[in-house]
Design an enzyme around this catalytic site. Structure first.
Site, short mmCIF file in Angstrom:
data_model
loop_
_atom_site.label_atom_id
_atom_site.label_comp_id
_atom_site.label_asym_id
_atom_site.label_seq_id
_atom_site.Cartn_x
_atom_site.Cartn_y
_atom_site.Cartn_z
N SER A 13 1.06 -1.25 0.11
CA SER A 13 0.04 -0.13 0.12
C SER A 13 0.90 1.34 0.07
CB SER A 13 -0.98 0.03 1.17
OG SER A 13 -0.20 0.18 2.40
N LYS A 15 3.34 1.82 2.54
CA LYS A 15 3.61 2.23 3.74
C LYS A 15 5.16 2.54 4.02
CE LYS A 15 2.25 -1.69 5.73
NZ LYS A 15 2.11 -2.32 4.30
N ALA A 34 15.05 -2.52 11.60
CA ALA A 34 14.46 -3.54 10.87
C ALA A 34 14.23 -4.76 11.86
CB ALA A 34 15.37 -4.20 9.76
N HIS A 50 15.67 -4.05 -0.12
CA HIS A 50 15.12 -2.84 0.66
C HIS A 50 16.46 -1.96 1.28
CE1 HIS A 50 10.92 -3.08 1.13
NE2 HIS A 50 10.97 -4.36 0.97
N ASP A 80 10.44 -0.91 11.12
CA ASP A 80 9.74 -1.76 10.07
C ASP A 80 10.03 -3.16 10.07
OD1 ASP A 80 8.28 -2.05 7.81
OD2 ASP A 80 9.41 -0.91 6.43
#
Length: 171
Positions: A13, A15, A34, A50, A80
């Site tokens: 989405s 985020k 993380a 990432h 995250d």
């Protein structure tokens, strides 16, 4: 300076990208905390991708459960994500929802005692149908209750829908 922001939404989405942009507007050198564990090669490649997407301005920390071990006062910290963080407690505590939720709440409270700006990213996994899998249903319950707990403590909550941020709470 202390502030708690929760960014939630479905898979893909937007985020994390939104959270990263927000963190960089608040600090030239934010912290990326993380929470994932590496389960398989596909996930390892996802983590590497990432990491490559973030620039050298980020301080990267990997911590699967004990966020409060890190002294991050006066920093902007992007966590995250809550979903993976909850997963670690859930499986380490034999899928016991009550024990997991209590451990999550206690660790959350220890962590946010610091004078910092916290940006938590999480998933809204309970917006779809009910799973036929018992473990998935239990985890969905845990995730929903953890999200509610953090949202209640948050100064701001943003729901991401198809890459569009919708502010649902702002103190």
């Amino acid at each position: 300076m202390k502030q708690i922001i929760l960014i939630t939404g479905g898979a893909r989405s937007g985020k994390s990208k939104y959270a990263e942009r927000l963190a960089l507007t608040l600090s030239p050198n934010p912290v990326y905390l993380a929470t994932s564990r590496i389960w398989d090669e596909e996930f390892r490649q996802r983590v590497i991708r990432h990491q490559a997407d973030r620039g050298p301005e980020w301080t990267n920390i990997e911590e699967d459960k004990e966020l409060s071990r890190h002294s991050l006062s006066e920093r902007v910290v992007l966590i995250d994500c809550v979903t993976l963080w909850c997963t670690n407690f859930f499986f380490d505590l034999d899928s016991n929802i009550e024990k997991s939720l209590e451990a999550i709440k206690q660790e959350f409270e220890r962590f946010v005692k610091q004078d910092a700006t916290f940006i938590f990213v999480t998933n809204e996994i309970g917006m779809g149908g009910t799973s036929e899998n018992l473990i998935q249903r239990k985890f969905t319950d845990l995730q929903g209750w953890a999200n509610q707990y953090i949202a209640n403590r948050a100064d701001k909550v943003v729901l991401m829908v198809s890459g569009i941020p919708l502010v649902v709470k702002e103190s």
